[in-house]
Design a protein around this motif. Structure first.
Motif, short mmCIF file in Angstrom:
data_model
loop_
_atom_site.label_atom_id
_atom_site.label_comp_id
_atom_site.label_asym_id
_atom_site.label_seq_id
_atom_site.Cartn_x
_atom_site.Cartn_y
_atom_site.Cartn_z
N GLU A 90 43.05 19.72 39.80
CA GLU A 90 43.19 18.96 38.56
C GLU A 90 43.06 19.87 37.34
O GLU A 90 43.79 19.74 36.37
CB GLU A 90 42.14 17.85 38.47
CG GLU A 90 42.32 17.00 37.21
CD GLU A 90 41.29 15.90 37.05
OE1 GLU A 90 41.37 15.17 36.05
OE2 GLU A 90 40.40 15.77 37.93
N VAL A 91 42.13 20.81 37.42
CA VAL A 91 41.97 21.77 36.32
C VAL A 91 43.26 22.55 36.11
O VAL A 91 43.70 22.77 34.97
CB VAL A 91 40.80 22.74 36.62
CG1 VAL A 91 40.83 23.94 35.67
CG2 VAL A 91 39.47 22.01 36.49
N ARG A 111 45.74 20.50 34.25
CA ARG A 111 45.37 20.39 32.83
C ARG A 111 45.62 21.70 32.07
O ARG A 111 46.05 21.70 30.92
CB ARG A 111 43.90 19.97 32.71
CG ARG A 111 43.63 18.53 33.19
CD ARG A 111 42.15 18.17 33.09
NE ARG A 111 41.92 16.81 33.56
CZ ARG A 111 42.04 15.72 32.80
NH1 ARG A 111 42.42 15.86 31.53
NH2 ARG A 111 41.81 14.52 33.28
N GLU A 160 49.16 21.95 31.25
CA GLU A 160 49.53 21.03 30.17
C GLU A 160 49.02 21.51 28.82
O GLU A 160 49.21 20.84 27.81
CB GLU A 160 48.99 19.63 30.47
CG GLU A 160 49.70 18.96 31.65
CD GLU A 160 49.08 17.63 32.03
OE1 GLU A 160 47.96 17.32 31.53
OE2 GLU A 160 49.71 16.90 32.82
N GLU A 197 45.77 22.19 27.92
CA GLU A 197 44.43 21.76 27.50
C GLU A 197 43.48 22.96 27.47
O GLU A 197 43.50 23.81 28.35
CB GLU A 197 43.88 20.70 28.46
CG GLU A 197 44.64 19.38 28.41
CD GLU A 197 43.96 18.30 29.24
OE1 GLU A 197 42.81 18.52 29.69
OE2 GLU A 197 44.58 17.23 29.44
N ILE A 200 39.57 19.83 28.75
CA ILE A 200 39.40 19.71 30.20
C ILE A 200 38.06 19.04 30.51
O ILE A 200 37.97 18.13 31.34
CB ILE A 200 39.47 21.10 30.87
CG1 ILE A 200 40.89 21.66 30.76
CG2 ILE A 200 39.05 21.01 32.34
CD1 ILE A 200 41.01 23.10 31.24
N GLY A 238 38.22 15.31 29.53
CA GLY A 238 39.10 14.54 30.40
C GLY A 238 38.52 14.34 31.79
O GLY A 238 38.76 13.31 32.43
N GLY A 270 45.69 16.30 41.45
CA GLY A 270 45.31 15.64 40.22
C GLY A 270 45.03 14.17 40.41
O GLY A 270 44.08 13.61 39.88
N ASN A 289 41.22 12.03 39.77
CA ASN A 289 41.01 11.08 38.70
C ASN A 289 40.00 10.00 39.08
O ASN A 289 39.41 9.36 38.21
CB ASN A 289 42.33 10.41 38.31
CG ASN A 289 43.23 11.39 37.59
OD1 ASN A 289 42.76 12.37 37.03
ND2 ASN A 289 44.53 11.14 37.61
#
Length: 250
Positions: free
Chosen positions: A162-163, A166, A169, A171, A176, A179, A224, A228
């Motif tokens: 997931e990091v 991000r 994207e 971030e 990070i 989120g 990802g 979540n």
């Protein structure tokens, strides 16, 4: 003398980053566009000397159709593909479509620049060892080719996946942390581990490698989504002070 060029890639972040780097080296970038699927019309209308065409899936059917159209309508435009290796069928398909060169996706900016200049001069821009490797693998294909994106994803934990998404994207550490509802120091540690596991030295390199190998799409779909649903980690990041602490790291 600088090259008049365009950069297209399925990931806008990568297209814009490469375009910025080439501008700093004195080249004239007419546009940085995404995705590659709709790039032919734009390239034809702008008519650059060189088009850098980034793809994470060089073996996918139809991926080089835009190159065929560009070469047909603007034969003076030299198209150089940036793609993962090994992908011998992809390399062959790129040249069959009319590409003037093929460069590894993780090539240094100096190597990309040399390929651009060779392509503009009408030469084939591909490293001899890359070409030899492509022919060797085409003649002796592996029974089960390695999926580089899947292999890299297996190295990451779900949170690290997931990091990575991000990071790609754009971030920073603060975003990070906010989120993912973790402390900025924890987010920073995750980022460092991702860079170490992928063997890269910067967030931009990590995003580029992830996109070129298909890892980014896999992480977004597999890692990802799974992350979540995680509960926030214990500690100050779970409380009201998390946003204040997050402002300190970037």
């Amino acid at each position: 003398m600088g090259v008049r060029l365009m950069v297209v890639d399925d990931h806008r972040l990568l297209a814009e980053a490469l375009a910025s780097a080439l501008k700093l080296r004195g080249h004239r970038v007419l546009a940085a566009a995404a995705p590659t699927a709709g790039s032919a019309e734009l390239v034809v209308s702008r008519a650059p000397e060189v088009c850098l065409f980034g793809t994470a899936s060089p073996a996918a059917p139809g991926v080089f159709d835009p190159i065929a159209r560009i070469v047909q309508e603007r034969p003076q435009v030299a198209v150089v593909v940036l793609g993962p290796v090994p992908s011998p069928r992809g390399i062959a398909a790129a040249f069959a479509a009319g590409a003037a060169g093929y460069v590894r996706h993780d090539e240094r900016i100096e190597g990309v620049e040399r390929a651009m200049l060779k392509a503009r001069a009408g030469e084939s821009a591909i490293a001899p060892q890359l070409l030899r490797g492509a022919f060797a693998e085409l003649l002796n294909p592996a029974a089960q080719p390695d999926d580089e994106g899947r292999r890299l994803l297996r190295m990451l934990t779900p949170r690290e996946a997931e990091v990575l998404v991000r990071v790609a994207e754009g971030e920073d550490t603060r975003l990070i942390a906010a989120g993912m509802r973790i402390a900025p120091s924890t987010a920073r540690t995750h980022v460092q581990r991702v860079l170490m596991k992928l063997g890269v030295g910067s967030r931009l390199e990590a995003a580029a490698l992830a996109a070129r190998t298909g890892l980014l799409d896999r992480a977004a779909g597999d890692g990802g989504t799974a992350c979540n649903g995680y509960a926030p980690e214990p500690g100050p990041s779970s409380g009201p002070s998390a946003s204040g602490a997050g402002a300190a790291g970037a």
